[in-house]
Design a protein around this motif. Structure first.
Motif, short mmCIF file in Angstrom:
data_model
loop_
_atom_site.label_atom_id
_atom_site.label_comp_id
_atom_site.label_asym_id
_atom_site.label_seq_id
_atom_site.Cartn_x
_atom_site.Cartn_y
_atom_site.Cartn_z
N LYS A 88 -18.62 7.47 -8.60
CA LYS A 88 -18.11 6.11 -8.81
C LYS A 88 -19.24 5.16 -9.20
O LYS A 88 -19.07 4.30 -10.08
CB LYS A 88 -17.43 5.61 -7.54
N ASP A 89 -20.41 5.30 -8.57
CA ASP A 89 -21.56 4.48 -8.93
C ASP A 89 -21.93 4.68 -10.39
O ASP A 89 -22.16 3.72 -11.14
CB ASP A 89 -22.77 4.83 -8.07
N LEU A 90 -22.00 5.94 -10.80
CA LEU A 90 -22.37 6.25 -12.18
C LEU A 90 -21.36 5.67 -13.16
O LEU A 90 -21.74 5.12 -14.21
CB LEU A 90 -22.49 7.76 -12.36
N ALA A 91 -20.09 5.75 -12.84
CA ALA A 91 -19.06 5.18 -13.71
C ALA A 91 -19.26 3.67 -13.87
O ALA A 91 -19.08 3.12 -14.97
CB ALA A 91 -17.67 5.48 -13.16
N CYS A 92 -19.65 3.00 -12.80
CA CYS A 92 -19.89 1.55 -12.87
C CYS A 92 -21.07 1.24 -13.79
O CYS A 92 -21.04 0.25 -14.54
CB CYS A 92 -20.15 0.99 -11.48
N VAL A 93 -22.11 2.07 -13.75
CA VAL A 93 -23.26 1.85 -14.62
C VAL A 93 -22.87 2.12 -16.08
O VAL A 93 -23.30 1.41 -16.99
CB VAL A 93 -24.45 2.72 -14.18
N VAL A 94 -22.05 3.14 -16.31
CA VAL A 94 -21.55 3.39 -17.67
C VAL A 94 -20.79 2.17 -18.19
O VAL A 94 -21.01 1.71 -19.32
CB VAL A 94 -20.65 4.64 -17.71
N GLU A 95 -19.92 1.62 -17.36
CA GLU A 95 -19.16 0.43 -17.75
C GLU A 95 -20.09 -0.74 -18.07
O GLU A 95 -19.87 -1.48 -19.03
CB GLU A 95 -18.18 0.04 -16.65
N TYR A 96 -21.11 -0.90 -17.26
CA TYR A 96 -22.07 -1.99 -17.50
C TYR A 96 -22.76 -1.79 -18.85
O TYR A 96 -22.87 -2.73 -19.65
CB TYR A 96 -23.11 -2.03 -16.38
N ALA A 97 -23.22 -0.57 -19.11
CA ALA A 97 -23.90 -0.30 -20.38
C ALA A 97 -22.97 -0.53 -21.56
O ALA A 97 -23.38 -1.09 -22.60
CB ALA A 97 -24.42 1.14 -20.38
N LEU A 98 -21.72 -0.13 -21.44
CA LEU A 98 -20.75 -0.34 -22.52
C LEU A 98 -20.47 -1.81 -22.77
O LEU A 98 -20.06 -2.20 -23.87
CB LEU A 98 -19.44 0.39 -22.19
N SER A 99 -20.68 -2.64 -21.76
CA SER A 99 -20.39 -4.08 -21.89
C SER A 99 -21.44 -4.83 -22.69
O SER A 99 -21.21 -5.96 -23.12
CB SER A 99 -20.27 -4.73 -20.50
N LYS A 100 -22.60 -4.22 -22.93
CA LYS A 100 -23.67 -4.88 -23.66
C LYS A 100 -23.34 -4.94 -25.16
O LYS A 100 -22.87 -3.94 -25.73
CB LYS A 100 -25.00 -4.14 -23.45
N ASN A 101 -23.59 -6.09 -25.76
CA ASN A 101 -23.24 -6.24 -27.18
C ASN A 101 -24.18 -5.48 -28.12
O ASN A 101 -23.94 -5.40 -29.32
CB ASN A 101 -23.17 -7.72 -27.58
#
Length: 260
Positions: A88-101
């Motif tokens: 779950k932690d890793l998924a959150c970091v993936v989401e954060y990275a995807l949010s960067k423009n």
């Protein structure tokens, strides 16, 4: 290549995950996330993050919630951590990275060492994200079997009735650490990932038997024989790579990521 290093944070429920971003110049950058192992912390994998960033990847390291014995900067208690909470932690970091423009939204690379490798393989197999490369250094695929045996490294317990608190050497674990993995068949779980794999394991690993990586290689090869898969045993490598084994591993890593 100029690499800009900065701290970042993101949330998993009420917990804050803290880590480091290594950003090369440019935009539409492919994402790479590097995960540390059991009891460790993000600085233990920064050498690999720097290699990925220098190759043009927008790279992240972070501390798992409750996953570090010392120096971990993320929230969370060790007795509430498990392989599945780390997924779950890793998924959150993936989401954060995807949010960067400035990040590319496809072709993500996940890399993990030991337990971090097991975590990466489980998230990749979910097919929630477009994971194109999976890099596993001495992945701890033994964890479910160890739980069923009632012997996980320094911890011993009754697998049929694990105690509320499990001491693994100096690290205090909760029964969730056992309960979350005891019914997992790792071969059945990881087979759903269909893209490229780099799998490295030391011949002198006394913590995780290299046969687990051999078995994983067979699973990956059989589930998609057309994939790009590289499996190598690192001569004299232990459960972590240092010295010549680490140089050999870094050479394999550079070769594997040479094509974005």
């Amino acid at each position: 290549m100029k690499i800009t290093k900065s701290v970042f944070s993101c949330q998993r429920d009420t917990l804050t995950i803290r880590g480091t971003e290594y950003r090369p110049q440019g935009n539409h950058l492919p994402i790479a996330i590097v995960c540390h192992g059991f009891m460790a912390f993000q600085a233990t994998v920064k050498q690999y993050a720097k290699i990925l960033a220098s190759a043009g990847y927008l790279t992240y390291t972070f501390d798992f919630c409750g996953g570090s014995l010392l120096k971990g900067k993320s929230d969370g208690s060790t007795n509430e951590m498990s392989v599945l909470t780390e997924v779950k932690d890793l998924a959150c970091v993936v989401e954060y990275a995807l949010s960067k423009n400035y990040s590319r939204k496809s072709g993500i690379t996940l890399m993990g060492c030991s337990q971090g490798g097991f975590v990466c393989s489980l998230l990749a197999a979910k097919e929630t994200y477009d994971i194109s490369k999976l890099i596993l250094f001495y992945p701890a695929f033994c964890i479910p079997d160890d739980a069923r045996k009632g012997k996980m490294m320094l911890a011993k317990f009754n697998p049929s009735n694990p105690p509320k608190t499990i001491w693994c050497g100096p690290m205090k674990l909760g029964k969730c650490y056992v309960e979350d993995v005891i019914n997992i068949d790792f071969c059945n779980e990881i087979k759903h990932y269909k893209n490229s794999v780099l799998l490295l394991h030391g011949t002198k690993d006394s913590v995780v038997d290299p046969n687990y990586s051999m078995k994983a290689f067979e699973v990956y090869k059989n589930s998609n024989p057309k994939r790009n898969i590289c499996f190598k045993l690192i001569k004299n490598g232990g459960h972590s790579f240092v010295g010549r084994p680490n140089s050999a591993a870094k050479k394999e890593l550079k070769n594997f990521i040479s094509f974005l």
